[in-house]
Write an enzyme that holds these catalytic residues in place. Structure first.
Site, short mmCIF file in Angstrom:
data_model
loop_
_atom_site.label_atom_id
_atom_site.label_comp_id
_atom_site.label_asym_id
_atom_site.label_seq_id
_atom_site.Cartn_x
_atom_site.Cartn_y
_atom_site.Cartn_z
N CYS A 15 1.03 -7.43 -3.71
CA CYS A 15 0.75 -6.07 -3.27
C CYS A 15 -0.03 -6.17 -1.97
O CYS A 15 -1.21 -6.47 -1.96
CB CYS A 15 -0.05 -5.32 -4.32
SG CYS A 15 -0.51 -3.68 -3.80
N MET A 16 0.68 -5.97 -0.86
CA MET A 16 0.02 -6.05 0.43
C MET A 16 0.66 -5.02 1.35
O MET A 16 1.88 -4.89 1.42
CB MET A 16 0.16 -7.46 1.00
CG MET A 16 -0.76 -7.76 2.15
SD MET A 16 -0.79 -9.53 2.57
CE MET A 16 0.78 -9.73 3.37
#
Lengths: 312, 155
Positions: free
Chosen positions: B86-87
């Site tokens: 999750c970036m």
């Protein structure tokens, strides 16, 4: 001798070996035209010091008498010194002739031609016209920093001139009216393009067809001199992935081998360059951009400053 | 066209100017799949471990971000048990912040940075994020324990 002969038969069946002492080829050379069809020119080549091409004599038929300009004959001489095979020489010669531009209103070289006389007159007319255009282009090449084409050839009737780090001017000369106002377009950051376009529209009436093109252009732009080319070290900096002049979306200078970046970000701290088509593709990919008439408005992929791009 | 020219340039630069603790090479000639390894950053519980990542580069690159997943299991608030990350940078705007001026090198830099600085406010693993926020010592112990079960320690 035999190997050269074989190549000639295969590649140039219309060139015939008419004498072995001195080695003489005679016949026709086909020149592909931009329109897809081709024209044939008469050619006689006497190679005194065969297999060396140096000192060879070359005669063209009347139909291309026009290219007996100094520049052209110098190039032919250079070719003779550098090439060692007759077939290679002819290949290079075809390229030299093909580099002549086509004048659209006159149509391609071969259209409406029934006799060689007509062909000759037509070509002569075209070259007379082009000579004046070439002299204008030469003035531009000598006085300005031309960024496109990278290596101008006779068939390039346009120039893109460097003005500021975020602005360049594109000029296309009409061969039929070479002293009149050329087609002018600015490329670079939206703000500068707009202000220069305004300036030039105000100055349009100052264009004087009896004055030379450089002075006319300087009057249009309200400047005393064009910026000179900066000599930069041609070192590749491996720390940066794109140089200042390259498009920072496709990471290269030339797109499809010809187009140079023509959009520049408005933000002077950013000043990233883009190819219009790369920028357009990105602005169209992300949601939330506005299209007003034929212009798409979004933000610079590097700094978020607003940027717009024409949709073709 | 743009894709292959650009990727070629990116790999040239990566080879000429390698980044410390990061390596990346293509699995096939068309640059569709890449394999990358990064070393866990110093000062983090991952220090001294090697992580393998798989990178898929779509036909639309660079107008679409690459898909990066961890092949090596990891205990981290922003990386789930399937290796998904999750970036922000890995998602298209307006949700994410991918832009075509970012290269593969920048992404791998960012992933390495994420290992050292988890972002518990945008978690993928809510429990680990809570633990990271309120019980840092326990998080670091668990992360280290988790790594020791694997076989990715640098000798």
């Amino acid at each position: 001798m035999m190997s050269d002969y074989k190549f000639m038969i295969q590649l140039y069946p219309e060139m015939i070996l008419v004498s072995k002492k001195p080695v003489t080829w005679k016949g026709f050379l086909e020149i592909p035209c931009n329109s897809g069809r081709s024209m044939r020119i008469r050619l006689k080549l006497i190679v005194h010091n065969y297999p060396s091409l140096s000192g060879a004599e070359i005669y063209f038929g009347k139909e291309i008498a026009f290219i007996r300009r100094k520049e052209f004959s110098d190039k032919v001489k250079d070719l003779m010194c550098s090439v060692t095979k007759v077939s290679t020489f002819l290949k290079q010669l075809q390229l030299l002739i093909v580099n002549l531009p086509e004048i659209s209103t006159l149509g391609p070289f071969e259209r409406n031609i029934s006799t060689l006389d007509i062909a000759r007159n037509k070509l002569k007319l075209q070259v007379e016209m082009l000579k004046k255009v070439w002299s204008n282009l030469k003035q531009i090449d000598e006085n300005c920093w031309v960024i496109d084409p990278l290596q101008p050839k006779p068939c390039h009737l346009y120039r893109r001139i460097y003005l500021t780090p975020s602005l360049s001017m594109f000029i296309k000369i009409d061969p039929l009216n070479h002293m009149d106002l050329p087609e002018i377009k600015f490329m670079g950051s939206d703000i500068e393009v707009e202000s220069k376009t305004d300036l030039v529209s105000r100055n349009l009436n100052k264009w004087d067809p009896s004055c030379d093109i450089i002075n006319n252009l300087m009057t249009l732009l309200d400047i005393d001199a064009f910026p000179k080319k900066e000599i930069k070290k041609e070192e590749i900096d491996y720390n940066v992935i794109v140089t200042d002049e390259e498009c920072c979306i496709c990471f290269s200078l030339k797109l499809d081998n010809e187009t140079l970046p023509d959009k520049i970000c408005n933000n002077e701290k950013c000043r990233r360059h883009f190819h219009t088509s790369c920028l357009l593709q990105w602005l169209q990919t992300i949601a939330g951009n506005h299209v007003i008439f034929h212009q798409i408005h979004g933000s610079c992929p590097n700094c978020k400053e607003s940027i717009s791009c024409r949709i073709n | 066209m743009q894709r292959s020219v650009r990727l070629k340039r990116e790999f040239e630069r990566l080879n000429q100017n390698p980044v410390e603790g990061i390596s990346c090479y293509p699995k096939s000639d068309n640059f569709e799949n890449l394999v990358a390894t990064i070393i866990g950053p110093n000062g983090s519980p991952y220090s001294g471990y090697l992580f393998q990542l798989s990178i898929d580069i779509s036909e639309q690159y660079p107008f679409e971000p690459p898909r990066i997943t961890f092949q090596t299991p990891i205990y981290h608030p922003n990386i789930d048990d399937k290796g998904r990350i999750c970036m922000d940078l890995l998602n298209m705007p307006p949700k994410g912040s991918w832009k075509p001026t970012i290269g593969i090198k920048n992404l791998l830099d960012a992933v390495q940075c994420l290992l050292g600085n988890p972002n518990p406010d945008d978690p993928l693993m809510a429990d680990i994020a809570q633990e990271y926020k309120f019980n840092r010592q326990q998080f670091e112990r668990k992360a280290k324990q988790f790594m020791e079960q694997g076989k990715n320690k640098l000798s």
